[in-house]
Design a protein around this motif. Structure first.
Motif, PDB file in Angstrom:
ATOM      1  N   LEU A 268      38.973  -3.466  21.541  1.00  0.00           N
ATOM      2  CA  LEU A 268      38.770  -4.745  20.874  1.00  0.00           C
ATOM      3  C   LEU A 268      38.052  -4.497  19.561  1.00  0.00           C
ATOM      4  O   LEU A 268      36.917  -4.003  19.554  1.00  0.00           O
ATOM      5  CB  LEU A 268      37.939  -5.702  21.737  1.00  0.00           C
ATOM      6  CG  LEU A 268      38.601  -6.232  23.000  1.00  0.00           C
ATOM      7  CD1 LEU A 268      37.594  -7.021  23.832  1.00  0.00           C
ATOM      8  CD2 LEU A 268      39.794  -7.106  22.645  1.00  0.00           C
TER       9      LEU A 268
ATOM     10  N   TYR B 119      46.548  -8.505  17.072  1.00  0.00           N
ATOM     11  CA  TYR B 119      46.422  -9.241  18.335  1.00  0.00           C
ATOM     12  C   TYR B 119      47.457 -10.363  18.439  1.00  0.00           C
ATOM     13  O   TYR B 119      47.952 -10.640  19.532  1.00  0.00           O
ATOM     14  CB  TYR B 119      45.001  -9.761  18.531  1.00  0.00           C
ATOM     15  CG  TYR B 119      44.024  -8.636  18.788  1.00  0.00           C
ATOM     16  CD1 TYR B 119      44.236  -7.731  19.821  1.00  0.00           C
ATOM     17  CD2 TYR B 119      42.924  -8.451  17.973  1.00  0.00           C
ATOM     18  CE1 TYR B 119      43.361  -6.682  20.044  1.00  0.00           C
ATOM     19  CE2 TYR B 119      42.043  -7.402  18.193  1.00  0.00           C
ATOM     20  CZ  TYR B 119      42.262  -6.520  19.230  1.00  0.00           C
ATOM     21  OH  TYR B 119      41.403  -5.477  19.450  1.00  0.00           O
TER      22      TYR B 119
ATOM     23  N   TYR C 139      43.028  -6.510  12.642  1.00  0.00           N
ATOM     24  CA  TYR C 139      43.020  -6.845  14.064  1.00  0.00           C
ATOM     25  C   TYR C 139      43.634  -8.199  14.366  1.00  0.00           C
ATOM     26  O   TYR C 139      44.319  -8.350  15.365  1.00  0.00           O
ATOM     27  CB  TYR C 139      41.592  -6.784  14.611  1.00  0.00           C
ATOM     28  CG  TYR C 139      41.047  -5.384  14.592  1.00  0.00           C
ATOM     29  CD1 TYR C 139      41.563  -4.413  15.426  1.00  0.00           C
ATOM     30  CD2 TYR C 139      40.041  -5.023  13.702  1.00  0.00           C
ATOM     31  CE1 TYR C 139      41.089  -3.114  15.399  1.00  0.00           C
ATOM     32  CE2 TYR C 139      39.554  -3.727  13.669  1.00  0.00           C
ATOM     33  CZ  TYR C 139      40.084  -2.780  14.518  1.00  0.00           C
ATOM     34  OH  TYR C 139      39.613  -1.507  14.491  1.00  0.00           O
TER      35      TYR C 139
ATOM     36  N   TYR D  13      50.615  -8.440  19.295  1.00  0.00           N
ATOM     37  CA  TYR D  13      50.488  -7.894  20.644  1.00  0.00           C
ATOM     38  C   TYR D  13      50.718  -8.992  21.674  1.00  0.00           C
ATOM     39  O   TYR D  13      51.478  -8.805  22.631  1.00  0.00           O
ATOM     40  CB  TYR D  13      49.100  -7.268  20.832  1.00  0.00           C
ATOM     41  CG  TYR D  13      48.939  -6.591  22.173  1.00  0.00           C
ATOM     42  CD1 TYR D  13      49.108  -5.220  22.293  1.00  0.00           C
ATOM     43  CD2 TYR D  13      48.643  -7.315  23.330  1.00  0.00           C
ATOM     44  CE1 TYR D  13      48.985  -4.587  23.520  1.00  0.00           C
ATOM     45  CE2 TYR D  13      48.517  -6.703  24.554  1.00  0.00           C
ATOM     46  CZ  TYR D  13      48.690  -5.345  24.646  1.00  0.00           C
ATOM     47  OH  TYR D  13      48.572  -4.730  25.864  1.00  0.00           O
TER      48      TYR D  13
END
Length: 97
Positions: free
Chosen positions: A19, A57, A53, A60
């Motif tokens: 994360l 995400y 990120y 993803y």
């Protein structure tokens, strides 16, 4: 990569998850194997390819909804090359595609 061992993240049944550039791992798996660390480092490289990120995400999650966990292209790349500890040295950008 920094590793934080705890009992909350990731969900039970998983060993570790990356994360925002930090590996969170269940305490019972301390110390993490080099293979698990490499798997999570591959995800960090994927996030860099996605220009951050947030976009990683989002992509993803979309791939997870569309294909499930094991057939998610991000996971397929990470599982395929997790045992190759030199993979990241020669990895091509956006190799999951």
């Amino acid at each position: 990569m920094k590793i934080i061992y705890n009992n909350l993240i990731p969900f039970p049944g998983y060993v570790a998850m990356m994360l925002f550039g930090v590996i969170f791992a269940r305490k019972k798996y301390k110390p993490l194997s080099a293979v698990v660390i490499n798997h999570e480092a591959i995800h960090a490289a994927q996030a860099r390819d996605c220009k951050g990120y947030f976009l990683f995400y989002c992509r993803y999650l979309w791939m997870w909804i569309r294909y499930g966990y094991r057939k998610n292209p991000f996971e397929m790349e990470a599982f395929t090359y997790q045992s190759d500890l030199s993979y990241l040295e020669n990895r091509k950008p956006c190799a999951w595609q």
